[in-house]
Design a protein around this motif. Structure first.
Motif, mmCIF file in Angstrom:
data_model
loop_
_atom_site.group_PDB
_atom_site.id
_atom_site.type_symbol
_atom_site.label_atom_id
_atom_site.label_comp_id
_atom_site.label_asym_id
_atom_site.label_seq_id
_atom_site.Cartn_x
_atom_site.Cartn_y
_atom_site.Cartn_z
ATOM 1 N N UNK A 173 0.938 -1.300 0.135
ATOM 2 C CA UNK A 173 0.033 0.029 -0.006
ATOM 3 C C UNK A 173 1.014 1.227 -0.150
ATOM 4 N N UNK A 174 1.954 1.367 0.823
ATOM 5 C CA UNK A 174 2.875 2.461 0.976
ATOM 6 C C UNK A 174 3.676 2.674 -0.542
ATOM 7 N N UNK A 175 4.118 1.415 -0.976
ATOM 8 C CA UNK A 175 4.578 1.634 -2.342
ATOM 9 C C UNK A 175 3.563 2.164 -3.491
ATOM 10 N N UNK A 176 2.538 1.786 -3.048
ATOM 11 C CA UNK A 176 1.365 2.164 -4.034
ATOM 12 C C UNK A 176 1.252 3.728 -4.124
ATOM 13 N N UNK A 177 1.066 4.383 -2.937
ATOM 14 C CA UNK A 177 0.966 5.708 -2.618
ATOM 15 C C UNK A 177 2.118 6.396 -3.337
ATOM 16 N N UNK A 178 3.409 5.691 -3.190
ATOM 17 C CA UNK A 178 4.466 6.646 -3.586
ATOM 18 C C UNK A 178 4.371 6.321 -5.242
ATOM 19 N N UNK A 179 3.576 5.645 -5.678
ATOM 20 C CA UNK A 179 3.442 5.279 -7.376
ATOM 21 C C UNK A 179 4.682 4.527 -7.745
ATOM 22 N N UNK A 180 5.103 3.568 -6.887
ATOM 23 C CA UNK A 180 6.104 2.466 -7.216
ATOM 24 C C UNK A 180 5.305 1.230 -7.368
ATOM 25 N N UNK A 181 4.395 1.372 -8.666
ATOM 26 C CA UNK A 181 3.451 0.378 -8.707
ATOM 27 C C UNK A 181 4.134 -1.046 -8.808
ATOM 28 N N UNK A 182 5.225 -1.295 -9.328
ATOM 29 C CA UNK A 182 5.841 -2.646 -9.595
ATOM 30 C C UNK A 182 6.190 -3.162 -8.273
ATOM 31 N N UNK A 183 6.818 -2.484 -7.317
ATOM 32 C CA UNK A 183 7.146 -2.921 -5.978
ATOM 33 C C UNK A 183 5.966 -3.050 -5.105
ATOM 34 N N UNK A 184 4.887 -2.369 -5.321
ATOM 35 C CA UNK A 184 3.575 -2.543 -4.806
ATOM 36 C C UNK A 184 3.284 -3.952 -5.285
ATOM 37 N N UNK A 185 3.098 -4.386 -6.616
ATOM 38 C CA UNK A 185 2.652 -5.597 -7.077
ATOM 39 C C UNK A 185 3.133 -6.480 -6.400
ATOM 40 N N UNK A 186 4.588 -6.713 -6.473
ATOM 41 C CA UNK A 186 5.363 -7.693 -5.855
ATOM 42 C C UNK A 186 4.870 -8.107 -4.218
ATOM 43 N N UNK A 187 4.651 -6.657 -3.460
ATOM 44 C CA UNK A 187 4.282 -7.068 -2.141
ATOM 45 C C UNK A 187 2.848 -7.692 -2.135
ATOM 46 N N UNK A 188 1.846 -7.220 -2.945
ATOM 47 C CA UNK A 188 0.661 -7.655 -2.909
ATOM 48 C C UNK A 188 0.343 -9.243 -3.393
ATOM 49 N N UNK A 189 1.461 -9.828 -4.127
ATOM 50 C CA UNK A 189 1.302 -10.889 -4.910
ATOM 51 C C UNK A 189 1.768 -11.736 -3.820
ATOM 52 N N UNK A 190 2.865 -11.429 -2.920
ATOM 53 C CA UNK A 190 3.257 -12.034 -1.746
ATOM 54 C C UNK A 190 2.316 -12.304 -0.791
ATOM 55 N N UNK A 191 1.562 -11.139 -0.467
ATOM 56 C CA UNK A 191 0.455 -11.099 0.587
ATOM 57 C C UNK A 191 -0.614 -12.286 0.149
ATOM 58 N N UNK A 192 -0.990 -12.290 -1.272
ATOM 59 C CA UNK A 192 -1.830 -13.221 -1.553
ATOM 60 C C UNK A 192 -1.538 -14.734 -1.656
ATOM 61 N N UNK A 193 -0.327 -14.830 -1.832
ATOM 62 C CA UNK A 193 0.584 -16.074 -1.894
ATOM 63 C C UNK A 193 0.449 -16.658 -0.468
ATOM 64 N N UNK A 194 0.658 -16.026 0.534
ATOM 65 C CA UNK A 194 0.568 -16.444 2.104
ATOM 66 C C UNK A 194 -0.730 -16.694 2.263
ATOM 67 N N UNK A 195 -1.571 -15.780 2.154
ATOM 68 C CA UNK A 195 -3.274 -15.742 2.575
ATOM 69 C C UNK A 195 -3.910 -15.310 1.331
ATOM 70 N N UNK A 196 -4.691 -16.003 0.783
ATOM 71 C CA UNK A 196 -5.483 -15.700 -0.518
ATOM 72 C C UNK A 196 -6.927 -15.284 -0.004
ATOM 73 N N UNK A 197 -7.228 -15.191 1.425
ATOM 74 C CA UNK A 197 -8.557 -15.018 1.963
ATOM 75 C C UNK A 197 -8.892 -13.637 2.012
ATOM 76 N N UNK A 198 -8.183 -12.359 2.335
ATOM 77 C CA UNK A 198 -8.609 -11.272 2.519
ATOM 78 C C UNK A 198 -8.963 -10.510 1.146
ATOM 79 N N UNK A 199 -10.138 -9.985 0.889
ATOM 80 C CA UNK A 199 -10.808 -9.424 -0.155
ATOM 81 C C UNK A 199 -9.670 -8.019 -0.491
ATOM 82 N N UNK A 200 -9.506 -7.515 0.498
ATOM 83 C CA UNK A 200 -8.661 -6.136 0.390
ATOM 84 C C UNK A 200 -7.531 -6.124 -0.433
ATOM 85 N N UNK A 201 -6.879 -7.462 -0.165
ATOM 86 C CA UNK A 201 -5.557 -7.443 -1.149
ATOM 87 C C UNK A 201 -5.931 -7.340 -2.714
#
Length: 376
Positions: A173-201
């Protein structure tokens, strides 16, 4: 304690849990925790940082009570070391009447049919003290717009707890605010890989895909968020925007209508600037510019420097042909948010205009008129 006493002490628990069984799916089988001594049953999402360590599903026999199901779920969660369980879904399945042979009675007996209950839930582990301190520090830095410091602290927290999906979501989320979208995607992909259940991701990742104009992926993520949680209103806004960007106005309008319906329930209790912002955007796209103007003004009354509200207010004037009023709001946005560069401001407008023009093909004036009036 004698073996007989131990056996007798277990009889009530056995009777209580025999009518229910809980299946456990560990999200990371490499992580092992000692059994818990106590466990909470949460009725709402935890307020302190946590991670989901397992998915739970408890099934009961016909007419099994809710307390019996929860007791079984809690008992199984204790054995895998959870600190709390968070039941999130309750359903039933129809069980037809059956029969079985009873050798003690020497004949067949019927088994009554009916509705058998099922509860699904999360087994939760709270964040330990050191990463929790770093997480709180990162949040404080974020509130002060010290984004690099926030990322530094949350990265240290991840070093302590590398399988915590919540931490990766926050850093993304912080990377997204900074407009560093590629880094944001890397982190969100990892979050979803660990836990695919939260809709917010999926909502956040969908918004980033939209920003990168990868609309098919954005639409897929927004739909997945809604499949997980049909009441997650921001997903409808993101999905409607993605539909508009690819020219599917009819789908967008229906999606915005669903989102607004969900949002209005919350607006009755809380007219925050953020919710007024979303309500103004929904009503703009539902051909209700007067309501959009009203929501934008209500939001500005509580947060007069939220530039997105002024932009929506300008849009509400523009689609009604009120050129001077719209120009005044766009100009005020530049004055209220001096850190926004002219190029960034025009980019924001162009994205909005792309969507609005797909919704209102005959809208006039164009972005070129706004650019010339603002001297951009």
């Amino acid at each position: 304690m004698t073996n007989l006493k131990i056996l007798c002490s277990l009889i009530p628990l056995a009777l209580l849990t025999a009518c229910a069984t809980t299946s456990v799916t560990m999200l990371d089988t490499s992580e092992k925790y000692p059994p818990s001594k106590k466990i909470e049953i949460l009725l709402t999402k935890p307020t302190k940082p946590f991670k989901v360590i397992a998915l739970l599903e408890t099934r009961g026999a016909v007419n099994t009570s809710l307390p019996q199901l929860l007791e079984n779920m809690k008992w199984r969660a204790m054995w895998i070391g959870a600190d709390a369980i968070y039941p999130y879904e309750s359903t039933t399945v129809n069980v037809p009447q059956g029969f079985f042979y009873n050798p003690w009675l020497g004949g067949y007996q019927t088994i009554g049919g009916g509705q058998a209950p099922i509860i699904k839930g999360y087994a939760i582990k709270y964040m330990s003290s050191e990463p929790l301190k770093l997480y709180e520090s990162a949040k404080a830095s974020f509130e002060k717009k010290e984004y690099d410091k926030a990322i530094e602290d949350i990265s240290k927290a991840i070093d302590y707890d590398p399988n915590n999906a919540h931490l990766y979501h926050f850093r993304g989320f912080v990377y997204a605010i900074k407009d560093e979208t590629d880094k944001a995607l890397v982190n969100l992909n990892r979050a979803i890989e660990i836990d695919p259940t939260p809709a917010e991701n999926y909502v956040l990742r969908g918004m980033i895909y939209s920003q990168k104009k990868i609309y098919d992926s954005a639409i897929r993520d927004f739909k997945q968020a809604i499949a997980i949680n049909v009441t997650i209103e921001p997903a409808y806004g993101g999905l409607g925007n993605a539909y508009l960007c690819i020219g599917q106005a009819e789908k967008a309008v229906e999606t915005f209508r669903q989102g607004l319906e969900l949002l209005l329930n919350d607006l009755e209790k809380d007219k925050s600037a953020d919710k007024c912002l979303r309500a103004s955007w929904y009503t703009l796209n539902l051909d209700r510019p007067e309501e959009a103007e009203q929501y934008a003004k209500e939001g500005l009354s509580s947060n007069p420097i939220l530039n997105a509200l002024r932009i929506n207010l300008g849009h509400s004037y523009l689609i009604r042909g009120k050129k001077n009023e719209s120009f005044a709001e766009y100009r005020n946005t530049l004055e209220q948010e001096p850190e926004i560069t002219k190029r960034q401001f025009v980019t924001m407008l162009k994205i909005d205009f792309l969507m609005l023009k797909n919704r209102y093909p005959n809208m006039s004036p164009s972005i070129q008129w706004v650019e010339s009036k603002l001297g951009l």
